[in-house]
Design a protein around this motif. Structure first.
Motif, PDB file in Angstrom:
ATOM      1  N   THR A 123       0.830  -1.205   0.000  1.00 44.36           N
ATOM      2  CA  THR A 123       0.000   0.000   0.000  1.00 44.36           C
ATOM      3  C   THR A 123       0.866   1.258   0.000  1.00 44.36           C
ATOM      4  O   THR A 123       0.552   2.246  -0.670  1.00 44.36           O
ATOM      5  N   ALA A 124       1.969   1.242   0.749  1.00 49.36           N
ATOM      6  CA  ALA A 124       2.843   2.417   0.846  1.00 49.36           C
ATOM      7  C   ALA A 124       3.463   2.785  -0.494  1.00 49.36           C
ATOM      8  O   ALA A 124       3.870   3.934  -0.693  1.00 49.36           O
ATOM      9  N   GLN A 125       3.539   1.843  -1.415  1.00 54.67           N
ATOM     10  CA  GLN A 125       4.179   2.111  -2.698  1.00 54.67           C
ATOM     11  C   GLN A 125       3.217   2.687  -3.732  1.00 54.67           C
ATOM     12  O   GLN A 125       3.663   3.122  -4.804  1.00 54.67           O
ATOM     13  N   VAL A 126       1.910   2.693  -3.428  1.00 55.41           N
ATOM     14  CA  VAL A 126       0.944   3.229  -4.404  1.00 55.41           C
ATOM     15  C   VAL A 126       0.107   4.371  -3.839  1.00 55.41           C
ATOM     16  O   VAL A 126      -0.524   5.107  -4.591  1.00 55.41           O
ATOM     17  N   ARG A 127       0.102   4.533  -2.501  1.00 51.51           N
ATOM     18  CA  ARG A 127      -0.697   5.608  -1.891  1.00 51.51           C
ATOM     19  C   ARG A 127       0.108   6.329  -0.827  1.00 51.51           C
ATOM     20  O   ARG A 127       0.824   5.713  -0.058  1.00 51.51           O
ATOM     21  N   ILE A 177      -8.941  -8.761   6.760  1.00 52.88           N
ATOM     22  CA  ILE A 177      -7.931  -7.699   6.739  1.00 52.88           C
ATOM     23  C   ILE A 177      -7.972  -7.076   5.350  1.00 52.88           C
ATOM     24  O   ILE A 177      -7.585  -7.709   4.367  1.00 52.88           O
ATOM     25  N   ARG A 178      -8.438  -5.817   5.276  1.00 51.59           N
ATOM     26  CA  ARG A 178      -8.680  -5.161   3.987  1.00 51.59           C
ATOM     27  C   ARG A 178      -7.764  -3.955   3.836  1.00 51.59           C
ATOM     28  O   ARG A 178      -7.737  -3.070   4.692  1.00 51.59           O
ATOM     29  N   ASP A 179      -6.977  -3.951   2.759  1.00 52.45           N
ATOM     30  CA  ASP A 179      -6.090  -2.805   2.509  1.00 52.45           C
ATOM     31  C   ASP A 179      -6.547  -2.052   1.262  1.00 52.45           C
ATOM     32  O   ASP A 179      -7.464  -2.482   0.562  1.00 52.45           O
ATOM     33  N   GLN A 180      -5.896  -0.933   0.998  1.00 58.82           N
ATOM     34  CA  GLN A 180      -6.182  -0.113  -0.177  1.00 58.82           C
ATOM     35  C   GLN A 180      -4.959  -0.068  -1.089  1.00 58.82           C
ATOM     36  O   GLN A 180      -4.627   0.960  -1.665  1.00 58.82           O
ATOM     37  N   GLY A 181      -4.295  -1.201  -1.176  1.00 54.15           N
ATOM     38  CA  GLY A 181      -3.083  -1.297  -1.977  1.00 54.15           C
ATOM     39  C   GLY A 181      -3.353  -1.494  -3.444  1.00 54.15           C
ATOM     40  O   GLY A 181      -4.460  -1.228  -3.936  1.00 54.15           O
ATOM     41  N   PRO A 182      -2.360  -1.996  -4.176  1.00 57.92           N
ATOM     42  CA  PRO A 182      -2.494  -2.128  -5.638  1.00 57.92           C
ATOM     43  C   PRO A 182      -3.421  -3.250  -6.075  1.00 57.92           C
ATOM     44  O   PRO A 182      -3.822  -3.315  -7.237  1.00 57.92           O
ATOM     45  N   GLY A 183      -3.751  -4.169  -5.147  1.00 58.99           N
ATOM     46  CA  GLY A 183      -4.580  -5.301  -5.526  1.00 58.99           C
ATOM     47  C   GLY A 183      -3.788  -6.362  -6.267  1.00 58.99           C
ATOM     48  O   GLY A 183      -2.619  -6.176  -6.605  1.00 58.99           O
ATOM     49  N   ILE A 184      -4.437  -7.477  -6.511  1.00 60.62           N
ATOM     50  CA  ILE A 184      -3.784  -8.613  -7.189  1.00 60.62           C
ATOM     51  C   ILE A 184      -4.566  -8.932  -8.458  1.00 60.62           C
ATOM     52  O   ILE A 184      -5.800  -9.077  -8.414  1.00 60.62           O
ATOM     53  N   ASN A 189       2.660  -8.097  -9.333  1.00 61.18           N
ATOM     54  CA  ASN A 189       3.149  -7.132  -8.340  1.00 61.18           C
ATOM     55  C   ASN A 189       4.637  -7.314  -8.059  1.00 61.18           C
ATOM     56  O   ASN A 189       5.325  -6.355  -7.711  1.00 61.18           O
ATOM     57  N   GLY A 190       5.133  -8.531  -8.167  1.00 63.18           N
ATOM     58  CA  GLY A 190       6.552  -8.768  -7.955  1.00 63.18           C
ATOM     59  C   GLY A 190       7.417  -8.093  -9.001  1.00 63.18           C
ATOM     60  O   GLY A 190       8.571  -7.739  -8.735  1.00 63.18           O
ATOM     61  N   ARG A 191       6.858  -7.908 -10.218  1.00 61.64           N
ATOM     62  CA  ARG A 191       7.600  -7.208 -11.261  1.00 61.64           C
ATOM     63  C   ARG A 191       7.474  -5.702 -11.137  1.00 61.64           C
ATOM     64  O   ARG A 191       8.345  -4.959 -11.595  1.00 61.64           O
ATOM     65  N   LEU A 192       6.365  -5.257 -10.519  1.00 63.36           N
ATOM     66  CA  LEU A 192       6.146  -3.813 -10.384  1.00 63.36           C
ATOM     67  C   LEU A 192       6.802  -3.234  -9.145  1.00 63.36           C
ATOM     68  O   LEU A 192       7.230  -2.073  -9.139  1.00 63.36           O
ATOM     69  N   PHE A 193       6.859  -4.047  -8.063  1.00 61.05           N
ATOM     70  CA  PHE A 193       7.371  -3.546  -6.790  1.00 61.05           C
ATOM     71  C   PHE A 193       8.546  -4.395  -6.327  1.00 61.05           C
ATOM     72  O   PHE A 193       8.594  -5.588  -6.561  1.00 61.05           O
ATOM     73  N   ALA A 194       9.453  -3.763  -5.606  1.00 53.85           N
ATOM     74  CA  ALA A 194      10.643  -4.458  -5.111  1.00 53.85           C
ATOM     75  C   ALA A 194      10.329  -5.207  -3.820  1.00 53.85           C
ATOM     76  O   ALA A 194       9.250  -5.095  -3.261  1.00 53.85           O
ATOM     77  N   GLU A 195      11.296  -5.998  -3.353  1.00 49.06           N
ATOM     78  CA  GLU A 195      11.269  -6.660  -2.050  1.00 49.06           C
ATOM     79  C   GLU A 195      10.308  -7.844  -1.963  1.00 49.06           C
ATOM     80  O   GLU A 195      10.012  -8.330  -0.877  1.00 49.06           O
ATOM     81  N   GLU A 203      -9.215  -6.856  -6.048  1.00 50.02           N
ATOM     82  CA  GLU A 203      -9.551  -6.165  -7.292  1.00 50.02           C
ATOM     83  C   GLU A 203      -8.345  -5.314  -7.673  1.00 50.02           C
ATOM     84  O   GLU A 203      -7.924  -4.450  -6.899  1.00 50.02           O
ATOM     85  N   PHE A 204      -7.803  -5.587  -8.830  1.00 48.20           N
ATOM     86  CA  PHE A 204      -6.574  -4.925  -9.234  1.00 48.20           C
ATOM     87  C   PHE A 204      -6.773  -3.411  -9.288  1.00 48.20           C
ATOM     88  O   PHE A 204      -7.690  -2.904  -9.920  1.00 48.20           O
ATOM     89  N   GLY A 205      -5.895  -2.709  -8.578  1.00 47.69           N
ATOM     90  CA  GLY A 205      -5.953  -1.250  -8.537  1.00 47.69           C
ATOM     91  C   GLY A 205      -6.765  -0.687  -7.387  1.00 47.69           C
ATOM     92  O   GLY A 205      -6.740   0.518  -7.147  1.00 47.69           O
ATOM     93  N   LYS A 206      -7.476  -1.557  -6.645  1.00 52.30           N
ATOM     94  CA  LYS A 206      -8.324  -1.059  -5.558  1.00 52.30           C
ATOM     95  C   LYS A 206      -7.967  -1.613  -4.186  1.00 52.30           C
ATOM     96  O   LYS A 206      -8.248  -0.993  -3.168  1.00 52.30           O
ATOM     97  N   GLY A 207      -7.394  -2.786  -4.117  1.00 53.52           N
ATOM     98  CA  GLY A 207      -7.022  -3.328  -2.816  1.00 53.52           C
ATOM     99  C   GLY A 207      -7.279  -4.819  -2.702  1.00 53.52           C
ATOM    100  O   GLY A 207      -7.818  -5.455  -3.617  1.00 53.52           O
TER     101      GLY A 207
END
Length: 358
Positions: free
Chosen positions: A260-264, A284-291, A308-314, A339-343
């Protein structure tokens, strides 16, 4: 060599049937005593020919049986003696022999045990390969925060205004090291899970609160605002292992923070506890990039990082693998909705404490 094997085989064969031979001749001995007493009582005497005929009747079935049994037994003995000297287990298993029903049964049992052994051997080899691959990946990833910490110390600020951001940077890299070490230790311990767990009643809501408190610096630094939604008057006791359950919850929360910290720049993390019949549900619901939908079915596979592994590090691809293994070992259920792009929402299902006892 063949004559020596024949002698050894005959000795083993007769030794194995020593009890049966004693029983056979013991029975005839008592029969003979009975007839001798009977003949003497009735003043009947037997000639030498009649005694010879008697002993022929005693020994002939025994000798015929021993010879016939040995001829059937010895090829089996030769075969198993040959197998015992083989180095390759494949050659040991694949050879088939003929024999009695009892010998065929033992052969089937041995073949089944050999198959189970080979299966377990393959599982151990796969686990060893998995651990080796993980350690190689882990060592490579741990070099990044170590290098960053070293660089931070080399560029340590002298002005007080820059000191705060420098400390924040060190804390971030330190947390990466801490998460990596915790993951590596858990990966090592999970192989001996049966010796390292203790099922007991624990309060799920208390564990969640403690985890949120432990990660408060991360939440503040990444501007993620956690919210725990649960009815306080209800009983949230579950039956689980406290350490391992906290680990799997922490892995899910850490993933939510990391992605989530990498997109918001600012977001919310909602943890919802509900009760459905005999189960306690933790969402447990986040507002990250989604899968992406195509990756959802494979997120529990080891080393799978997906889009997501190709878009974000670690991304190691091992966190959710360990979470799924722990849920299976502890008897909990895990389900993911995204949902991709929503969490992403991770749903954990536990049995209530009283229901689990029943």
């Amino acid at each position: 060599m063949g004559e020596r094997n024949m002698k050894q085989g005959m000795v083993l064969f007769l030794r194995d049937r020593f009890g049966w031979s004693c029983l056979y001749f013991g029975g005839f001995f008592f029969i003979m005593i009975y007839f001798l007493l009977t003949f003497r009582f009735h003043h009947i005497s037997l000639s030498i020919g009649e005694w010879f005929y008697f002993w022929v009747l005693v020994f002939t079935p025994y000798i015929v049986h021993i010879i016939f049994s040995f001829l059937r037994w010895y090829p089996i003995y030769q075969e198993w003696n040959f197998r015992s000297q083989q180095i390759s287990i494949d050659h040991f298993v694949k050879r088939k022999v003929k024999g009695s029903m009892e010998q065929k049964f033992y052969q089937q049992v041995l073949l089944r045990q050999s198959e189970l052994f080979l299966t377990e051997q393959e599982k151990l080899a796969e686990r060893y390969r998995l651990q080796q691959d993980f350690m190689n990946l882990w060592v490579h990833q741990m070099k990044t925060p170590l290098a960053a910490i070293s660089l931070d110390f080399q560029q340590a600020p002298t002005h007080p205004d820059q000191l705060k951001s420098w400390i924040v940077s060190l804390e971030e890299e330190w947390e990466k090291l801490d998460r990596g070490l915790d993951l590596a230790l858990s990966m090592a311990r999970i192989e001996d899970f049966t010796f390292d767990y203790h099922i007991q009643p624990i309060s799920l809501i208390d564990d969640v609160r403690q985890l949120l408190n432990d990660r408060r610096k991360s939440f503040i630094r990444h501007r993620i605002y956690p919210q725990l939604d649960a009815e306080k008057s209800l009983n949230w006791t579950i039956l689980s292992d406290k350490k391992w359950n906290r680990f799997l919850l922490d892995q899910i929360i850490q993933n939510a923070i990391k992605y989530t910290a990498q997109v918001r720049q600012q977001s919310q993390l909602l943890i919802l506890l509900t009760q459905e019949g005999k189960e306690i549900v933790c969402s447990i619901r986040d507002q990250g990039p989604g899968i992406p939908a195509q990756d959802l079915k494979r997120v529990y596979a080891p080393f799978f990082t997906g889009e997501n592994g190709r878009l974000f590090a670690e991304a190691t691809g091992m966190g959710l693998y360990l979470v799924k293994r722990l849920c299976d070992e502890l008897g909990h259920q895990i389900h993911m909705e995204s949902e991709f792009g929503k969490g992403t929402t991770v749903i954990l299902r536990y049995q209530k404490y009283r229901e689990a006892l029943q």
